[in-house]
Design a protein around this motif. Structure first.
Motif, PDB file in Angstrom:
ATOM      1  N   SER A  12      10.433  21.899   3.098  1.00 40.65           N
ATOM      2  CA  SER A  12      10.273  21.960   1.651  1.00 40.65           C
ATOM      3  C   SER A  12       9.848  20.629   1.045  1.00 40.65           C
ATOM      4  N   VAL A  13       9.779  19.562   1.883  1.00 38.80           N
ATOM      5  CA  VAL A  13       9.342  18.264   1.370  1.00 38.80           C
ATOM      6  C   VAL A  13       7.875  18.360   0.962  1.00 38.80           C
ATOM      7  N   PRO A  14       7.519  18.082  -0.303  1.00 35.54           N
ATOM      8  CA  PRO A  14       6.136  18.225  -0.747  1.00 35.54           C
ATOM      9  C   PRO A  14       5.230  17.160  -0.148  1.00 35.54           C
ATOM     10  N   LYS A  15       3.992  17.516   0.106  1.00 36.72           N
ATOM     11  CA  LYS A  15       3.012  16.555   0.585  1.00 36.72           C
ATOM     12  C   LYS A  15       2.605  15.645  -0.561  1.00 36.72           C
ATOM     13  N   LEU A  16       2.267  14.405  -0.221  1.00 33.02           N
ATOM     14  CA  LEU A  16       1.782  13.488  -1.240  1.00 33.02           C
ATOM     15  C   LEU A  16       0.433  13.954  -1.758  1.00 33.02           C
ATOM     16  N   SER A  17       0.211  13.801  -3.058  1.00 36.89           N
ATOM     17  CA  SER A  17      -1.113  14.111  -3.599  1.00 36.89           C
ATOM     18  C   SER A  17      -2.104  13.073  -3.103  1.00 36.89           C
ATOM     19  N   ARG A  18      -3.386  13.370  -3.246  1.00 40.87           N
ATOM     20  CA  ARG A  18      -4.431  12.436  -2.828  1.00 40.87           C
ATOM     21  C   ARG A  18      -4.249  11.088  -3.506  1.00 40.87           C
ATOM     22  N   TYR A  19      -3.949  11.099  -4.799  1.00 45.48           N
ATOM     23  CA  TYR A  19      -3.821   9.853  -5.543  1.00 45.48           C
ATOM     24  C   TYR A  19      -2.635   9.034  -5.048  1.00 45.48           C
ATOM     25  N   LYS A  20      -1.548   9.725  -4.742  1.00 47.67           N
ATOM     26  CA  LYS A  20      -0.380   9.010  -4.233  1.00 47.67           C
ATOM     27  C   LYS A  20      -0.631   8.498  -2.814  1.00 47.67           C
ATOM     28  N   GLN A  21      -1.387   9.283  -2.035  1.00 49.46           N
ATOM     29  CA  GLN A  21      -1.729   8.820  -0.689  1.00 49.46           C
ATOM     30  C   GLN A  21      -2.588   7.558  -0.759  1.00 49.46           C
ATOM     31  N   LEU A  22      -3.562   7.554  -1.661  1.00 51.21           N
ATOM     32  CA  LEU A  22      -4.421   6.377  -1.812  1.00 51.21           C
ATOM     33  C   LEU A  22      -3.612   5.172  -2.287  1.00 51.21           C
ATOM     34  N   ALA A  23      -2.717   5.408  -3.244  1.00 51.34           N
ATOM     35  CA  ALA A  23      -1.886   4.314  -3.750  1.00 51.34           C
ATOM     36  C   ALA A  23      -0.997   3.764  -2.642  1.00 51.34           C
ATOM     37  N   ALA A  24      -0.434   4.664  -1.846  1.00 45.96           N
ATOM     38  CA  ALA A  24       0.426   4.235  -0.737  1.00 45.96           C
ATOM     39  C   ALA A  24      -0.394   3.479   0.309  1.00 45.96           C
ATOM     40  N   ALA A  25      -1.624   3.954   0.538  1.00 41.27           N
ATOM     41  CA  ALA A  25      -2.496   3.285   1.503  1.00 41.27           C
ATOM     42  C   ALA A  25      -2.848   1.876   1.027  1.00 41.27           C
ATOM     43  N   ARG A  26      -3.143   1.728  -0.275  1.00 43.28           N
ATOM     44  CA  ARG A  26      -3.441   0.387  -0.818  1.00 43.28           C
ATOM     45  C   ARG A  26      -2.249  -0.543  -0.657  1.00 43.28           C
ATOM     46  N   HIS A  27      -1.072   0.012  -0.918  1.00 41.57           N
ATOM     47  CA  HIS A  27       0.141  -0.790  -0.754  1.00 41.57           C
ATOM     48  C   HIS A  27       0.295  -1.226   0.705  1.00 41.57           C
ATOM     49  N   ALA A  28       0.015  -0.321   1.630  1.00 43.21           N
ATOM     50  CA  ALA A  28       0.124  -0.640   3.057  1.00 43.21           C
ATOM     51  C   ALA A  28      -0.896  -1.705   3.454  1.00 43.21           C
ATOM     52  N   VAL A  29      -2.104  -1.613   2.905  1.00 41.17           N
ATOM     53  CA  VAL A  29      -3.132  -2.623   3.205  1.00 41.17           C
ATOM     54  C   VAL A  29      -2.689  -3.989   2.695  1.00 41.17           C
ATOM     55  N   ASN A  30      -2.182  -4.022   1.474  1.00 40.93           N
ATOM     56  CA  ASN A  30      -1.721  -5.293   0.898  1.00 40.93           C
ATOM     57  C   ASN A  30      -0.596  -5.903   1.724  1.00 40.93           C
ATOM     58  N   ALA A  31       0.199  -5.027   2.351  1.00 42.23           N
ATOM     59  CA  ALA A  31       1.294  -5.498   3.210  1.00 42.23           C
ATOM     60  C   ALA A  31       0.821  -5.745   4.641  1.00 42.23           C
ATOM     61  N   ARG A  32      -0.488  -5.538   4.860  1.00 40.13           N
ATOM     62  CA  ARG A  32      -1.112  -5.682   6.183  1.00 40.13           C
ATOM     63  C   ARG A  32      -0.471  -4.751   7.220  1.00 40.13           C
ATOM     64  N   ASN A  33      -0.020  -3.609   6.742  1.00 33.51           N
ATOM     65  CA  ASN A  33       0.481  -2.565   7.629  1.00 33.51           C
ATOM     66  C   ASN A  33      -0.681  -1.600   7.865  1.00 33.51           C
ATOM     67  N   PHE A  34      -1.602  -2.001   8.715  1.00 30.71           N
ATOM     68  CA  PHE A  34      -2.841  -1.258   8.878  1.00 30.71           C
ATOM     69  C   PHE A  34      -2.636   0.096   9.562  1.00 30.71           C
ATOM     70  N   ARG A  35      -1.642   0.188  10.432  1.00 34.52           N
ATOM     71  CA  ARG A  35      -1.378   1.469  11.095  1.00 34.52           C
ATOM     72  C   ARG A  35      -0.978   2.531  10.077  1.00 34.52           C
ATOM     73  N   ALA A  36      -0.075   2.158   9.160  1.00 40.21           N
ATOM     74  CA  ALA A  36       0.350   3.103   8.123  1.00 40.21           C
ATOM     75  C   ALA A  36      -0.813   3.439   7.200  1.00 40.21           C
ATOM     76  N   ALA A  37      -1.620   2.434   6.859  1.00 41.56           N
ATOM     77  CA  ALA A  37      -2.754   2.663   5.978  1.00 41.56           C
ATOM     78  C   ALA A  37      -3.740   3.647   6.596  1.00 41.56           C
ATOM     79  N   LYS A  38      -4.017   3.484   7.875  1.00 44.22           N
ATOM     80  CA  LYS A  38      -4.957   4.385   8.553  1.00 44.22           C
ATOM     81  C   LYS A  38      -4.440   5.819   8.573  1.00 44.22           C
TER      82      LYS A  38
END
Length: 264
Positions: A12-38
Motif C-alpha cells: 500500500s506504500v504509494p510510489k513517488l510521483s515523477r516530480y518527487k522522484q526528480l527532486a529526490a534524484a537532485r538531492h542524491a546528486v548534490n549529496a554525491r550519492n550517484f547510485r541512488a540518483a541513478k
C-alpha cells in the motif's frame, strides 16, 4: 494472517510521483550519492522515455562520475525534449572535450565563452575545457567575460595568469594578473606560493621572499605539494629564515613517509 497484513501494508506504500522522484534524484546528486540518483532517474525514464529533465540529470550524474560517453548520450537525448540549462550545456561541451571530440567541443565552447549571461563560475569551467582543446586564447576570453560580471573574484585573475602564460604573453603580464588575485584574496596561499615560485625561477629572490616571508609554520604544515615545499625551503634558506626552513623540511619528510605528496 500477520504475514498477509504485513504484505498488504508494504504494497500500500504509494510510489513517488515523477516530480518527487526528480527532486529526490537532485538531492542524491548534490549529496554525491550517484547510485541512488541513478535508481531514481531510471524509474523516471521508465515511466516516460521522453522525460527530458530526467535525461538531463542523468547526464549530470554520468558527467560527475567521469563517464563522459554516457554523459554525452544522456545530455543529447535530453536536448531533444528540453532546453538544457547553462550548467548542462557547459558539462556537455566539457564531456565532448574530455572524450576527444575536439571539433564539437571547440564549436560549442567558443560560443559559451562569448555568452556574457553565464555565471562567472561557469565561465571559468568553460575556460578549463577550452584549455583541454588547446585554445587558451579562448580561455582568456571566457575569463575576461567572467571578470566583467565578478571583478572582485580572485580566481579569475589567477586563471587569466595561467592562460596568458600558455598564450606566450610576457611574464610581466602573468605577474600582474597574479598580483590582482592576491590583492583580492591576500590569504590565499596557492596564489602567493605560485607567484613566489615563478619569481624564484626568474632569480628574483627578494621579490619571491617578500610574498611568503610572513607565512606561519602552522600554514606550511598544511601544504601537500612537494615541489612547492622544496622551492620554499631553498628560498627560506637563502633568506636565512631557519624556522621556516625547518618547517618545510619536516613537512617534506612527513609527506614522504606517508607517501601522499604531490606536484601541483
Amino acid at each position: 494472517m500477520m504475514v498477509k497484513l504485513a504484505t498488504q501494508r508494504t504494497n500500500s506504500v504509494p510510489k513517488l510521483s515523477r516530480y518527487k522522484q526528480l527532486a529526490a534524484a537532485r538531492h542524491a546528486v548534490n549529496a554525491r550519492n550517484f547510485r541512488a540518483a541513478k535508481a531514481l532517474l531510471k524509474a523516471c525514464v521508465m515511466q516516460n522515455r521522453e522525460d527530458g529533465r530526467a535525461w538531463e540529470l542523468f547526464g549530470r550524474v554520468h558527467y560527475l562520475s567521469a563517464n563522459y560517453p554516457l554523459a554525452i548520450s544522456a545530455f543529447e537525448r535530453a536536448s531533444l525534449a528540453v532546453t538544457l540549462s547553462d550548467e548542462s550545456q557547459v558539462s556537455l561541451a566539457s564531456a565532448y572535450a574530455r572524450s576527444g571530440q575536439f571539433e564539437l567541443a571547440t564549436d560549442m565552447l567558443s560560443k559559451l565563452a562569448e555568452n556574457q549571461e553565464l555565471s562567472a563560475p561557469l565561465l571559468l569551467d568553460v575556460a578549463i575545457s577550452l584549455d583541454l582543446v588547446d585554445r587558451p586564447d579562448l580561455s582568456m576570453t571566457a575569463c575576461r567575460n567572467a571578470a566583467k560580471q565578478s571583478p572582485e573574484h580572485a580566481q579569475i585573475y589567477y586563471d587569466l595568469a595561467y592562460y596568458s602564460e600558455r598564450c606566450g604573453y610576457p611574464k610581466t603580464t602573468t605577474e600582474r594578473m597574479v598580483r590582482k588575485a592576491i590583492r583580492r584574496d591576500p590569504g590565499n596561499l596557492r596564489y602567493r606560493i605560485g607567484l613566489a615560485s615563478s619569481l624564484f625561477k626568474q632569480d628574483r629572490f627578494d621579490d619571491a621572499y617578500e610574498l611568503v616571508q610572513e607565512l606561519p609554520a602552522s600554514k606550511i604544515v598544511t601544504l601537500s605539494c612537494s615541489g612547492c615545499l622544496e622551492q620554499l625551503e631553498v628560498l627560506f634558506r637563502r633568506a636565512n629564515d631557519e624556522s621556516r626552513v625547518i618547517a618545510c623540511r619536516q613537512r617534506l619528510v612527513e609527506l614522504r613517509l606517508r607517501g601522499c605528496g604531490f606536484e601541483c
